[in-house]
Design a protein around this motif. Sequence first.
Motif, mmCIF file in Angstrom:
data_model
loop_
_atom_site.group_PDB
_atom_site.id
_atom_site.type_symbol
_atom_site.label_atom_id
_atom_site.label_comp_id
_atom_site.label_asym_id
_atom_site.label_seq_id
_atom_site.Cartn_x
_atom_site.Cartn_y
_atom_site.Cartn_z
ATOM 1 N N SER A 125 -20.286 -3.311 -10.824
ATOM 2 C CA SER A 125 -18.902 -3.104 -10.390
ATOM 3 C C SER A 125 -17.942 -4.030 -11.110
ATOM 4 O O SER A 125 -18.291 -5.158 -11.489
ATOM 5 N N ARG A 181 -26.539 7.247 -16.954
ATOM 6 C CA ARG A 181 -25.566 6.279 -16.460
ATOM 7 C C ARG A 181 -24.252 6.987 -16.177
ATOM 8 O O ARG A 181 -23.764 7.766 -16.990
ATOM 9 N N GLY A 238 -20.598 7.864 -6.085
ATOM 10 C CA GLY A 238 -21.613 6.881 -6.438
ATOM 11 C C GLY A 238 -22.904 7.113 -5.696
ATOM 12 O O GLY A 238 -24.000 7.056 -6.284
ATOM 13 N N ASP A 279 -27.913 5.438 -12.903
ATOM 14 C CA ASP A 279 -27.482 4.050 -12.884
ATOM 15 C C ASP A 279 -25.963 4.093 -12.669
ATOM 16 O O ASP A 279 -25.229 4.667 -13.490
ATOM 17 N N VAL A 280 -25.484 3.517 -11.572
ATOM 18 C CA VAL A 280 -24.086 3.670 -11.166
ATOM 19 C C VAL A 280 -23.257 2.442 -11.542
ATOM 20 O O VAL A 280 -23.575 1.322 -11.162
ATOM 21 N N TRP A 281 -22.174 2.686 -12.278
ATOM 22 C CA TRP A 281 -21.179 1.669 -12.593
ATOM 23 C C TRP A 281 -19.863 2.136 -11.993
ATOM 24 O O TRP A 281 -19.524 3.327 -12.061
ATOM 25 N N ARG A 288 -16.756 6.437 -3.715
ATOM 26 C CA ARG A 288 -17.977 5.874 -3.122
ATOM 27 C C ARG A 288 -18.996 6.985 -2.876
ATOM 28 O O ARG A 288 -20.203 6.819 -3.153
ATOM 29 N N ALA A 315 -26.363 8.156 -7.421
ATOM 30 C CA ALA A 315 -27.506 7.256 -7.201
ATOM 31 C C ALA A 315 -28.700 8.027 -6.654
ATOM 32 O O ALA A 315 -29.843 7.826 -7.089
ATOM 33 N N TRP A 333 -25.391 -1.497 -7.898
ATOM 34 C CA TRP A 333 -24.315 -0.873 -8.650
ATOM 35 C C TRP A 333 -23.612 -1.946 -9.472
ATOM 36 O O TRP A 333 -23.353 -3.047 -8.976
#
Length: 252
Positions: free
Chosen positions: A48, A4, A19, A28-30, A16, A23, A46
């Motif tokens: 956010s 993560r 991300g 796992d992108v937060w 961005r 990815a 995502w």
Amino acid sequence: MTGRVLITAGASGIGRAMGEGFAAAGYDVWITDVDTGALEQVPANWRSFAVDVTDEPAMQAVFAEVDAAGGLDVLCANAGVAGPTALIEDVALAEWRRCVSVNLEGAFLAAKYAAPIMKAAGRGSIVVTSSTAGQFGYPNRAPYAAAKWAVIGLMKTLAMELGPHGIRANVVCPGAVEGPRMEGVLEREAAAKGMTRDQVYAGYASGTSMRSFVEASDIANMAVFLGSDAARMVSGQVIAVDGHTENPDPKV
């Protein structure tokens, strides 16, 4: 999933691209961002949050959710603002404080709340976005340069403090990055120096040995590397992704 990642200012620009890079690597992108319009455009998978990185209670809440979801492998403390373009005597204190707050305090708060999560896991990687302005003096950009130098000191301290817990910390220093944010810098510097936008652009490009701006994806690729096990012994480093900047003050 590889792990993560949490990226501040992750809805556009370098964030961005980070991300997208993480990815693609299976993370796992937060993300957090203050731009609610940009947040609406990120991939649906995502996680956010509309958060100002200088808002400590909001940042604490985000990291509490990350922890509850299973932990954090990589933090990209990426949030920043350009600040004013002006001679030092023309910089308002409020402008100075806002620039330093976002660039430096935002990274501090992200690291503050990421550290306990990573310590509990016995591993992690913190990647802080600085700038070539954090490596050179930068005329007409005093607040920004001061903040970007400061995050390098923060990172060096984090590397020493967190290393015994298996946590690495590094800084990426982007040079001039193609995109809307750099266009704003070009226009402001042109106005401040009585030059055209194209003259300022040429000055920046000619100040690198690669004679070129970089892409956001170039910065993202470095962040993904620093977050990975391939960089398991890379810590406390300041890594420029800038085409080798030789002269940060654009001249023609």
